[in-house]
Design a protein around this motif. Structure first.
Motif, PDB file in Angstrom:
ATOM      1  N   LEU A 161     -21.811 -12.727  -6.271  1.00 45.20           N
ATOM      2  CA  LEU A 161     -22.674 -13.228  -7.328  1.00 45.20           C
ATOM      3  C   LEU A 161     -23.829 -12.387  -7.611  1.00 45.20           C
ATOM      4  N   PRO A 162     -24.398 -12.292  -8.747  1.00 45.13           N
ATOM      5  CA  PRO A 162     -25.717 -11.670  -9.066  1.00 45.13           C
ATOM      6  C   PRO A 162     -26.783 -11.967  -8.171  1.00 45.13           C
ATOM      7  N   ARG A 163     -27.886 -11.216  -7.945  1.00 46.19           N
ATOM      8  CA  ARG A 163     -28.849 -11.626  -6.969  1.00 46.19           C
ATOM      9  C   ARG A 163     -29.687 -13.023  -7.738  1.00 46.19           C
ATOM     10  N   GLY A 164     -29.785 -13.846  -6.819  1.00 44.20           N
ATOM     11  CA  GLY A 164     -30.509 -15.055  -7.380  1.00 44.20           C
ATOM     12  C   GLY A 164     -29.438 -16.426  -7.745  1.00 44.20           C
ATOM     13  N   VAL A 165     -28.246 -15.870  -7.639  1.00 44.92           N
ATOM     14  CA  VAL A 165     -27.295 -17.050  -8.263  1.00 44.92           C
ATOM     15  C   VAL A 165     -26.497 -17.375  -7.031  1.00 44.92           C
ATOM     16  N   ILE A 166     -26.320 -18.666  -6.865  1.00 43.63           N
ATOM     17  CA  ILE A 166     -25.563 -19.400  -5.531  1.00 43.63           C
ATOM     18  C   ILE A 166     -24.330 -20.013  -6.108  1.00 43.63           C
ATOM     19  N   TYR A 167     -23.352 -20.419  -5.153  1.00 38.32           N
ATOM     20  CA  TYR A 167     -22.264 -21.299  -5.366  1.00 38.32           C
ATOM     21  C   TYR A 167     -22.746 -22.678  -4.809  1.00 38.32           C
ATOM     22  N   ASN A 168     -22.765 -23.598  -5.413  1.00 34.93           N
ATOM     23  CA  ASN A 168     -22.725 -24.965  -4.992  1.00 34.93           C
ATOM     24  C   ASN A 168     -21.453 -25.819  -4.491  1.00 34.93           C
ATOM     25  N   LEU A 169     -21.135 -26.282  -3.392  1.00 38.73           N
ATOM     26  CA  LEU A 169     -20.178 -27.073  -2.970  1.00 38.73           C
ATOM     27  C   LEU A 169     -20.330 -28.299  -2.716  1.00 38.73           C
ATOM     28  N   ASN A 170     -19.652 -29.229  -3.146  1.00 37.23           N
ATOM     29  CA  ASN A 170     -19.914 -30.567  -2.927  1.00 37.23           C
ATOM     30  C   ASN A 170     -18.171 -30.931  -2.427  1.00 37.23           C
ATOM     31  N   VAL A 171     -18.312 -31.872  -1.284  1.00 37.03           N
ATOM     32  CA  VAL A 171     -17.104 -32.137  -0.825  1.00 37.03           C
ATOM     33  C   VAL A 171     -17.009 -33.645  -0.339  1.00 37.03           C
ATOM     34  N   PRO A 172     -15.910 -34.238  -1.050  1.00 37.33           N
ATOM     35  CA  PRO A 172     -15.843 -35.719  -0.906  1.00 37.33           C
ATOM     36  C   PRO A 172     -15.528 -36.141   0.832  1.00 37.33           C
ATOM     37  N   PRO A 173     -15.830 -37.312   1.199  1.00 41.44           N
ATOM     38  CA  PRO A 173     -15.524 -37.660   2.634  1.00 41.44           C
ATOM     39  C   PRO A 173     -14.192 -37.924   2.916  1.00 41.44           C
ATOM     40  N   LEU A 174     -13.429 -37.027   2.746  1.00 40.38           N
ATOM     41  CA  LEU A 174     -11.898 -37.295   3.152  1.00 40.38           C
ATOM     42  C   LEU A 174     -11.236 -36.318   4.304  1.00 40.38           C
ATOM     43  N   PRO A 175     -10.337 -36.884   5.030  1.00 40.16           N
ATOM     44  CA  PRO A 175      -9.724 -35.941   5.755  1.00 40.16           C
ATOM     45  C   PRO A 175      -9.299 -34.699   5.024  1.00 40.16           C
ATOM     46  N   THR A 231     -15.524 -35.040  -7.607  1.00 42.70           N
ATOM     47  CA  THR A 231     -15.508 -35.407  -6.097  1.00 42.70           C
ATOM     48  C   THR A 231     -14.899 -36.921  -6.040  1.00 42.70           C
ATOM     49  N   ALA A 232     -15.428 -37.857  -7.195  1.00 42.63           N
ATOM     50  CA  ALA A 232     -14.554 -38.970  -6.954  1.00 42.63           C
ATOM     51  C   ALA A 232     -13.144 -39.038  -6.971  1.00 42.63           C
ATOM     52  N   GLY A 233     -12.556 -38.167  -7.585  1.00 41.79           N
ATOM     53  CA  GLY A 233     -11.201 -37.862  -7.799  1.00 41.79           C
ATOM     54  C   GLY A 233     -10.613 -37.227  -6.730  1.00 41.79           C
ATOM     55  N   GLY A 234     -11.417 -36.898  -5.600  1.00 44.33           N
ATOM     56  CA  GLY A 234     -10.533 -36.111  -4.517  1.00 44.33           C
ATOM     57  C   GLY A 234     -10.672 -34.949  -4.305  1.00 44.33           C
ATOM     58  N   PHE A 235     -11.293 -34.123  -5.381  1.00 42.30           N
ATOM     59  CA  PHE A 235     -11.514 -32.866  -5.271  1.00 42.30           C
ATOM     60  C   PHE A 235     -13.110 -32.364  -4.663  1.00 42.30           C
ATOM     61  N   ALA A 236     -13.127 -31.097  -4.190  1.00 42.08           N
ATOM     62  CA  ALA A 236     -14.261 -30.717  -3.905  1.00 42.08           C
ATOM     63  C   ALA A 236     -14.631 -29.796  -5.155  1.00 42.08           C
ATOM     64  N   SER A 237     -16.164 -30.157  -5.536  1.00 38.96           N
ATOM     65  CA  SER A 237     -16.524 -29.281  -6.730  1.00 38.96           C
ATOM     66  C   SER A 237     -17.538 -28.155  -6.499  1.00 38.96           C
ATOM     67  N   LEU A 238     -17.244 -26.884  -7.276  1.00 43.89           N
ATOM     68  CA  LEU A 238     -17.783 -25.823  -7.102  1.00 43.89           C
ATOM     69  C   LEU A 238     -18.607 -25.616  -8.439  1.00 43.89           C
ATOM     70  N   THR A 239     -20.010 -25.361  -8.210  1.00 42.90           N
ATOM     71  CA  THR A 239     -20.549 -24.892  -9.521  1.00 42.90           C
ATOM     72  C   THR A 239     -21.355 -23.614  -9.022  1.00 42.90           C
ATOM     73  N   LYS A 240     -21.982 -23.058 -10.028  1.00 41.36           N
ATOM     74  CA  LYS A 240     -23.049 -22.059  -9.881  1.00 41.36           C
ATOM     75  C   LYS A 240     -24.245 -22.423 -10.091  1.00 41.36           C
ATOM     76  N   LEU A 241     -25.235 -22.161  -9.634  1.00 35.46           N
ATOM     77  CA  LEU A 241     -26.695 -22.450  -9.835  1.00 35.46           C
ATOM     78  C   LEU A 241     -27.489 -21.176  -9.699  1.00 35.46           C
ATOM     79  N   THR A 242     -28.686 -21.235 -10.464  1.00 30.92           N
ATOM     80  CA  THR A 242     -29.790 -20.069 -10.442  1.00 30.92           C
ATOM     81  C   THR A 242     -31.078 -20.597 -10.541  1.00 30.92           C
ATOM     82  N   TRP A 243     -32.147 -19.549 -10.135  1.00 25.67           N
ATOM     83  CA  TRP A 243     -33.538 -20.128 -10.217  1.00 25.67           C
ATOM     84  C   TRP A 243     -33.998 -19.847 -11.720  1.00 25.67           C
ATOM     85  N   ASP A 244     -33.051 -19.339 -12.455  1.00 27.63           N
ATOM     86  CA  ASP A 244     -33.754 -18.938 -14.024  1.00 27.63           C
ATOM     87  C   ASP A 244     -33.404 -20.246 -14.957  1.00 27.63           C
ATOM     88  N   PHE A 245     -34.794 -20.932 -15.029  1.00 20.89           N
ATOM     89  CA  PHE A 245     -34.661 -22.081 -15.996  1.00 20.89           C
ATOM     90  C   PHE A 245     -34.271 -22.014 -17.268  1.00 20.89           C
TER      91      PHE A 245
END
Ligand code: MN
Length: 260
Positions: A161-175, A231-245
């Motif tokens: 990703l470009p400088r200052g941008v991240i991946y944000n991963l959220n994982v449901p509590p599943l095996p 995540t409620a449906g059993g997937f991990a969600s992936l988004t991109k976030l940045t400091w740039d408001f």
């Protein structure tokens, strides 16, 4: 890969230990720089104008580790500084106890630390486990989420990703085997629930009443692409976030405001 682990739940938190175990077990070089205590909801705060203390620590699976009496963002920045030429290919922040989706991202020290790593010029990934803070903190759930984080981290390095941008991963509590996959998400609308400042009568130990911030009623969120619904449906969600408001599609334009 050379990975720098940090978090906002503190250097002894099970989510961080699960990441160290998973990444070192896969043959990656692991360093840790994390807060010495629970620092959740620190957002992107940094320590200025006062001393920042760091000391070596022992974390199983890590070649190098430091605890810091500062914020999560301090830890990401100081960790990269202390690594110096040894460097890191990726900052991974987490695994947080509790989701960081929708509007929750603005408060999150987990996200703040990852963003700081990205602003320092490193690739970065924030990882959170979608459990309530009262329940579901089993080692097995963190281990399963760490396996997912490891796969996403390896993918992320191939998709920088470009400088200052991240991946944000959220994982449901599943095996691990029960996870349906990783799906791209949209951030759910800003306020996931109305704040509820509960009145507690005479409960502070000195006979004084106080308010305690809890979660009010949740708003209905009907879009299946919202990260919370994935995540409620059993997937991990992936988004991109940045400091740039800045508001991308509708910035303030020349001519919009003429007061002088
Ligand atoms: Mn936390």
């Amino acid at each position: 890969m050379r990975v720098l682990l940090t978090n906002d739940d503190g250097i002894r938190a099970p989510g961080l230990l699960a990441l160290a175990e998973a990444f070192s077990g896969a043959g990656h070089a692991v360093a840790v720089c994390a807060p010495d205590r629970q620092r959740s909801a620190s957002s992107h705060a940094i320590t200025m104008g006062k001393p920042l203390r760091a000391a070596s620590a022992q974390v199983p699976g890590a070649d190098l580790a430091w605890w810091v009496d500062g914020t999560p963002a301090d830890c990401a920045s100081l960790g990269l500084f202390l690594l110096g030429k040894a460097g890191a290919d990726l900052v991974v922040s987490g695994i947080n106890c509790g989701m960081n989706q929708g509007g929750a991202c603005i408060y999150s020290g987990t996200v703040g630390a990852a963003l700081e790593g990205a602003m320092c010029g490193c690739q970065a990934l924030a990882v959170s486990l979608c459990v309530s803070h009262e329940a579901g903190k089993t080692v097995a759930e963190y281990r399963a989420a760490a396996r997912t984080a490891l796969r996403v981290a390896e993918w992320a390095l191939a998709h920088p990703l470009p400088r200052g941008v991240i991946y944000n991963l959220n994982v449901p509590p599943l095996p691990y085997e029960a996870l349906k996959g990783v799906a791209p998400g949209r951030l759910a609308p800003v306020f996931l629930e109305d704040p509820l400042y509960e009145q507690v009568e005479g409960g502070d130990g000195q006979g004084q009443s106080y308010r305690y911030l809890g979660a009010g009623p949740a708003l209905p969120l009907d879009d299946p692409d919202y990260d919370t619904n994935l995540t409620a449906g059993g997937f991990a969600s992936l988004t991109k976030l940045t400091w740039d408001f800045r508001l991308g599609p509708d910035p303030v334009k020349p001519g919009d405001i003429q007061l002088w």
